[in-house]
Design a protein around this motif. Structure first.
Motif, PDB file in Angstrom:
ATOM      1  N   THR A 104       0.819  -1.214   0.000  1.00  0.00           N
ATOM      2  CA  THR A 104       0.000   0.000   0.000  1.00  0.00           C
ATOM      3  C   THR A 104       0.854   1.265   0.000  1.00  0.00           C
ATOM      4  O   THR A 104       0.410   2.324  -0.433  1.00  0.00           O
ATOM      5  CB  THR A 104      -0.963   0.018   1.195  1.00  0.00           C
ATOM      6  N   SER A 105       2.082   1.150   0.468  1.00  0.00           N
ATOM      7  CA  SER A 105       2.973   2.321   0.456  1.00  0.00           C
ATOM      8  C   SER A 105       3.377   2.726  -0.961  1.00  0.00           C
ATOM      9  O   SER A 105       3.888   3.823  -1.175  1.00  0.00           O
ATOM     10  CB  SER A 105       4.226   2.032   1.287  1.00  0.00           C
ATOM     11  N   LYS A 106       3.141   1.844  -1.925  1.00  0.00           N
ATOM     12  CA  LYS A 106       3.506   2.125  -3.314  1.00  0.00           C
ATOM     13  C   LYS A 106       2.319   2.636  -4.136  1.00  0.00           C
ATOM     14  O   LYS A 106       2.457   2.895  -5.331  1.00  0.00           O
ATOM     15  CB  LYS A 106       4.042   0.857  -3.977  1.00  0.00           C
ATOM     16  N   LEU A 107       1.170   2.794  -3.501  1.00  0.00           N
ATOM     17  CA  LEU A 107      -0.026   3.189  -4.242  1.00  0.00           C
ATOM     18  C   LEU A 107       0.028   4.652  -4.665  1.00  0.00           C
ATOM     19  O   LEU A 107       0.628   5.491  -3.985  1.00  0.00           O
ATOM     20  CB  LEU A 107      -1.279   2.965  -3.393  1.00  0.00           C
ATOM     21  N   VAL A 108      -0.622   4.937  -5.790  1.00  0.00           N
ATOM     22  CA  VAL A 108      -0.812   6.313  -6.243  1.00  0.00           C
ATOM     23  C   VAL A 108      -2.316   6.573  -6.288  1.00  0.00           C
ATOM     24  O   VAL A 108      -3.063   5.858  -6.967  1.00  0.00           O
ATOM     25  CB  VAL A 108      -0.195   6.541  -7.632  1.00  0.00           C
ATOM     26  N   PHE A 109      -2.765   7.586  -5.540  1.00  0.00           N
ATOM     27  CA  PHE A 109      -4.183   7.925  -5.485  1.00  0.00           C
ATOM     28  C   PHE A 109      -4.459   9.187  -6.294  1.00  0.00           C
ATOM     29  O   PHE A 109      -3.624  10.082  -6.390  1.00  0.00           O
ATOM     30  CB  PHE A 109      -4.618   8.167  -4.031  1.00  0.00           C
ATOM     31  N   PHE A 110      -5.665   9.251  -6.834  1.00  0.00           N
ATOM     32  CA  PHE A 110      -6.125  10.433  -7.553  1.00  0.00           C
ATOM     33  C   PHE A 110      -7.339  10.997  -6.816  1.00  0.00           C
ATOM     34  O   PHE A 110      -8.236  10.259  -6.434  1.00  0.00           O
ATOM     35  CB  PHE A 110      -6.498  10.067  -8.990  1.00  0.00           C
TER      36      PHE A 110
END
Length: 201
Positions: A104-110
């Motif tokens: 989850t630390s590698k996620l990119v959110f918009f």
């Protein structure tokens, strides 16, 4: 602006309005009546949901945490891939769809505007459907309702544990099977963006 993957997996029954006569209170053996259990559950400070949808097209799941009054977080998963969503107030953060084992630390959110957590939360959209259904019987802590409206037919099973609904199970005629398991009422983790995740406007 990116569009969120729909969090409400049930959809079919939830689109029906909740107007109409409410059936009489159903007393679960040694427990709480279903209408009161639904009210208690939706009024809780938080709870965790595991949602399952099975249709002829396949299956998908969701793991969510609802935190009153306006927060929701978790992921929707299908075919080994996940889309994460976090709703805080009127802001919705939606991740790219990634393999299920992605940290989850590698996620990119918009970021995008949100209608609010209760508007998309599966429990808030489905548990009150008993108001449009007819009680068919009880077996232990499970109360069964029959839903038949506007050409949609389903069998709805509510399992009450203590003061809360623990399982909502819907078998929808010609459509499939869907369920919500509710746990950790009042003791679920706080809703927040995953540590280390990136956010793009």
């Amino acid at each position: 602006m990116r569009r969120a993957a729909p969090l409400l997996l049930l959809g079919l029954l939830a689109v029906a309005g909740l107007a109409g006569a409410t059936v009489g209170a159903v007393q679960a053996p040694n427990g709480t009546p279903v209408p009161e259990a639904v009210t208690n559950t939706l009024a809780a400070s938080n709870f965790t949901e595991d949602v399952l949808q099975q249709t002829s097209l396949g299956s998908q799941t969701a793991h969510l945490v609802y935190e009153a009054p306006d927060r929701l977080s978790g992921y929707q998963e299908s075919a080994g891939r996940r889309t994460y969503v976090v709703i805080i107030g009127t802001v919705e953060y939606v991740s790219e769809t990634v393999p299920s084992n992605t940290p989850t630390s590698k996620l990119v959110f918009f970021k995008q505007q949100s209608a609010g957590a209760p508007a998309v939360d599966p429990a808030h959209n489905t548990l009150p459907i008993y108001k449009q259904a007819t009680e068919k019987g009880r077996n232990g802590d499970v109360t069964t309702y029959r839903y038949d409206r506007n050409g949609q037919q389903a069998t709805l099973d509510y399992t009450v544990a203590g003061a809360y609904v623990s399982v909502f199970d819907a078998t929808i005629v010609h459509s499939g099977h869907e369920s919500i398991t509710i746990t950790k009422v009042g003791s679920s983790p706080a809703v927040a963006l995953p540590a280390g995740a990136a956010v793009r406007g």
